[in-house]
Design a protein around this motif. Structure first.
Motif, mmCIF file in Angstrom:
data_model
loop_
_atom_site.group_PDB
_atom_site.id
_atom_site.type_symbol
_atom_site.label_atom_id
_atom_site.label_comp_id
_atom_site.label_asym_id
_atom_site.label_seq_id
_atom_site.Cartn_x
_atom_site.Cartn_y
_atom_site.Cartn_z
ATOM 1 N N PHE A 4 0.841 -1.196 0.000
ATOM 2 C CA PHE A 4 0.000 0.000 0.000
ATOM 3 C C PHE A 4 0.877 1.246 0.000
ATOM 4 C CE2 PHE A 4 -2.301 3.342 2.325
ATOM 5 C CZ PHE A 4 -3.489 3.394 1.613
ATOM 6 N N PHE A 5 1.895 1.242 0.852
ATOM 7 C CA PHE A 5 2.812 2.388 0.925
ATOM 8 C C PHE A 5 3.540 2.577 -0.406
ATOM 9 C CE2 PHE A 5 3.443 1.789 5.810
ATOM 10 C CZ PHE A 5 2.160 2.286 6.009
ATOM 11 N N THR A 6 3.984 1.466 -0.988
ATOM 12 C CA THR A 6 4.734 1.528 -2.245
ATOM 13 C C THR A 6 3.871 2.083 -3.368
ATOM 14 O OG1 THR A 6 6.124 -0.358 -1.600
ATOM 15 C CG2 THR A 6 6.021 0.181 -3.948
ATOM 16 N N TYR A 7 2.596 1.655 -3.384
ATOM 17 C CA TYR A 7 1.698 2.155 -4.434
ATOM 18 C C TYR A 7 1.585 3.668 -4.374
ATOM 19 C CZ TYR A 7 -2.579 3.558 -6.761
ATOM 20 O OH TYR A 7 -3.482 4.224 -7.549
ATOM 21 N N TRP A 8 1.348 4.207 -3.167
ATOM 22 C CA TRP A 8 1.156 5.651 -3.054
ATOM 23 C C TRP A 8 2.455 6.415 -3.250
ATOM 24 C CZ3 TRP A 8 -3.117 8.197 -3.586
ATOM 25 C CH2 TRP A 8 -4.330 7.529 -3.364
ATOM 26 N N GLU A 9 3.576 5.797 -2.928
ATOM 27 C CA GLU A 9 4.861 6.476 -3.139
ATOM 28 C C GLU A 9 5.196 6.587 -4.619
ATOM 29 O OE1 GLU A 9 9.475 6.340 -1.489
ATOM 30 O OE2 GLU A 9 8.048 4.783 -0.922
ATOM 31 N N THR A 10 4.732 5.614 -5.397
ATOM 32 C CA THR A 10 5.048 5.569 -6.827
ATOM 33 C C THR A 10 3.791 5.696 -7.681
ATOM 34 O OG1 THR A 10 4.910 3.145 -6.826
ATOM 35 C CG2 THR A 10 7.068 4.132 -6.397
ATOM 36 N N ILE A 11 2.738 6.265 -7.138
ATOM 37 C CA ILE A 11 1.464 6.333 -7.842
ATOM 38 C C ILE A 11 1.622 6.989 -9.216
ATOM 39 C CG2 ILE A 11 0.867 8.493 -6.669
ATOM 40 C CD1 ILE A 11 -2.085 7.638 -6.858
ATOM 41 N N PRO A 12 1.153 6.332 -10.272
ATOM 42 C CA PRO A 12 1.274 6.908 -11.619
ATOM 43 C C PRO A 12 0.486 8.211 -11.734
ATOM 44 C CG PRO A 12 0.720 4.556 -11.713
ATOM 45 C CD PRO A 12 0.542 4.994 -10.291
ATOM 46 N N SER A 13 0.937 9.097 -12.585
ATOM 47 C CA SER A 13 0.260 10.378 -12.783
ATOM 48 C C SER A 13 -1.172 10.166 -13.254
ATOM 49 C CB SER A 13 1.021 11.224 -13.810
ATOM 50 O OG SER A 13 2.314 11.547 -13.334
ATOM 51 N N ALA A 14 -1.395 9.120 -14.055
ATOM 52 C CA ALA A 14 -2.746 8.841 -14.554
ATOM 53 C C ALA A 14 -3.696 8.524 -13.404
ATOM 54 C CB ALA A 14 -2.711 7.673 -15.544
ATOM 55 N N HIS A 15 -3.214 7.830 -12.377
ATOM 56 C CA HIS A 15 -4.043 7.496 -11.231
ATOM 57 C C HIS A 15 -4.354 8.749 -10.409
ATOM 58 C CE1 HIS A 15 -2.908 2.939 -11.129
ATOM 59 N NE2 HIS A 15 -3.181 3.382 -12.348
ATOM 60 N N ARG A 16 -3.388 9.647 -10.305
ATOM 61 C CA ARG A 16 -3.615 10.887 -9.570
ATOM 62 C C ARG A 16 -4.664 11.740 -10.274
ATOM 63 N NH1 ARG A 16 2.123 13.534 -9.021
ATOM 64 N NH2 ARG A 16 0.894 15.126 -7.927
ATOM 65 N N ILE A 17 -4.601 11.782 -11.596
ATOM 66 C CA ILE A 17 -5.589 12.526 -12.374
ATOM 67 C C ILE A 17 -6.966 11.891 -12.209
ATOM 68 C CG2 ILE A 17 -6.303 13.164 -14.715
ATOM 69 C CD1 ILE A 17 -3.321 13.390 -15.414
ATOM 70 N N LEU A 18 -6.998 10.539 -12.129
ATOM 71 C CA LEU A 18 -8.266 9.831 -11.957
ATOM 72 C C LEU A 18 -8.927 10.226 -10.638
ATOM 73 C CD1 LEU A 18 -10.261 7.700 -12.985
ATOM 74 C CD2 LEU A 18 -8.895 5.963 -11.800
ATOM 75 N N PHE A 19 -8.140 10.329 -9.568
ATOM 76 C CA PHE A 19 -8.684 10.750 -8.273
ATOM 77 C C PHE A 19 -9.246 12.165 -8.365
ATOM 78 C CE2 PHE A 19 -6.519 7.171 -6.365
ATOM 79 C CZ PHE A 19 -7.292 6.898 -5.247
ATOM 80 N N LEU A 20 -8.534 13.032 -9.078
ATOM 81 C CA LEU A 20 -8.944 14.428 -9.174
ATOM 82 C C LEU A 20 -10.172 14.594 -10.054
ATOM 83 C CD1 LEU A 20 -8.391 17.433 -8.594
ATOM 84 C CD2 LEU A 20 -6.899 17.452 -10.603
ATOM 85 N N MET A 21 -10.106 14.060 -11.276
ATOM 86 C CA MET A 21 -11.177 14.280 -12.244
ATOM 87 C C MET A 21 -12.305 13.264 -12.115
ATOM 88 S SD MET A 21 -10.059 17.001 -13.514
ATOM 89 C CE MET A 21 -11.417 17.210 -14.664
ATOM 90 N N GLY A 22 -11.964 12.013 -11.753
ATOM 91 C CA GLY A 22 -12.983 10.976 -11.637
ATOM 92 C C GLY A 22 -14.008 11.307 -10.569
ATOM 93 N N GLY A 23 -13.531 11.732 -9.403
ATOM 94 C CA GLY A 23 -14.432 12.098 -8.324
ATOM 95 C C GLY A 23 -15.288 13.296 -8.699
ATOM 96 N N MET A 24 -14.684 14.265 -9.374
ATOM 97 C CA MET A 24 -15.431 15.447 -9.781
ATOM 98 C C MET A 24 -16.542 15.098 -10.765
ATOM 99 S SD MET A 24 -14.074 18.929 -11.643
ATOM 100 C CE MET A 24 -12.756 19.097 -10.456
ATOM 101 N N ILE A 25 -16.222 14.276 -11.743
ATOM 102 C CA ILE A 25 -17.216 13.879 -12.742
ATOM 103 C C ILE A 25 -18.335 13.083 -12.090
ATOM 104 C CG2 ILE A 25 -17.600 12.445 -14.782
ATOM 105 C CD1 ILE A 25 -14.729 13.211 -15.654
#
Length: 272
Positions: A4-25
């Motif tokens: 879990f820690f490793t995923y968030w430390e190396t989270i892909p930019s696409a996943h970060r955008i998904l959290f930002l835009m996916g939740g908004m949509i």
């Protein structure tokens, strides 16, 4: 937990955008079916105005975000900060880390922007929205980013925030921002229990009332504990709220030129 820690430390930019835009949509669509207020306005135009401010925030994060990450690495490599000094299980690191990142990344700078006149002038842009919905959460003058990020960096050094926790906090903060600002109808029997621990939609809507003292309440984003602890918690029926600011003309809320110059316009009153 290490995975879990490793995923968030190396989270892909696409996943970060998904959290930002996916939740908004998601919440933008939900607003169409279960609105709190039936605003008579062009939702697409309103979203477009607010997304311009999101664009300026993303540019600033792209340019200066590495500085914040560097401070995370500095804290960990020098074993500096609360999480570096006290041994605790992974789940507690997550809870304590998010709790205090919400304090430094949201509550403290938010409270200061309501109390310090020149900072408030920048934050007025966020409060000037007369039709609060999920996109309002992205509506921040670029100058406001400096206040928030400076406080966040101080928090990183106090907490000893590792990179994985910083990205986890950003993801959670984005989702709660969408949730809290969304123009969705949440019954009190569900909303109030949520507000006992977390910032709920009805709780945050009071913060967007057009006049004080309600404007100066409910500063948190993820947890309601800081507002309860510092006496800034208020819970009211959202049906009686009016959005915007009593010192601004409501017709200017979608005028981008006007909005960007609010912090520098000496003719605009601040109530101070």
């Amino acid at each position: 937990m290490e995975a879990f820690f490793t995923y968030w430390e190396t989270i892909p930019s696409a996943h970060r955008i998904l959290f930002l835009m996916g939740g908004m949509i998601f919440f933008w669509l939900l607003e169409g079916y279960y609105p709190l207020f039936n605003f008579q306005f062009n939702r697409t135009r309103h979203a477009g105005v607010n997304l311009v401010f999101l664009g300026t925030t993303l540019v600033l994060n792209l340019i200066f975000g590495l500085v914040t990450i560097w401070f995370c690495s500095l804290a960990v490599s020098n074993e500096f900060g609360l999480l570096q000094w006290i041994s605790m299980p992974g789940w507690m690191q997550i809870f304590i880390g998010l709790l205090f990142m919400d304090l430094f990344g949201q509550y403290i700078p938010h409270w200061m922007m309501h109390k310090v006149k020149f900072m408030w002038k920048f934050h007025m842009v966020h409060h000037s929205d007369t039709k609060v919905d999920v996109t309002t959460g992205t509506r921040h003058h670029p100058g406001e980013w400096l206040f928030r990020e400076t406080s966040t960096i101080i928090g990183i050094l106090v907490i000893g925030t590792p990179v994985w926790l910083y990205f986890l906090y950003r993801g959670c903060a984005a989702l709660f921002t969408h949730f809290n600002h969304a123009n969705i109808r949440v019954p009190r029997w569900l909303d109030y229990p949520i507000s006992l621990i977390f910032v709920s939609p009805n709780m945050h809507k009071a913060h967007h009332h057009f006049e004080r003292p309600l404007t100066d309440t409910n500063y948190g984003n993820i947890f309601s504990v800081w507002d309860r602890l510092f006496g800034t918690f208020r819970y009211v029926d959202p049906a009686g709220l009016k959005y915007g600011l009593d010192v601004l003309d409501d017709r200017t809320d979608e005028d981008l030129t006007y909005q960007f110059r609010i912090p520098f316009d000496k003719k605009i009153k601040t109530d101070y």
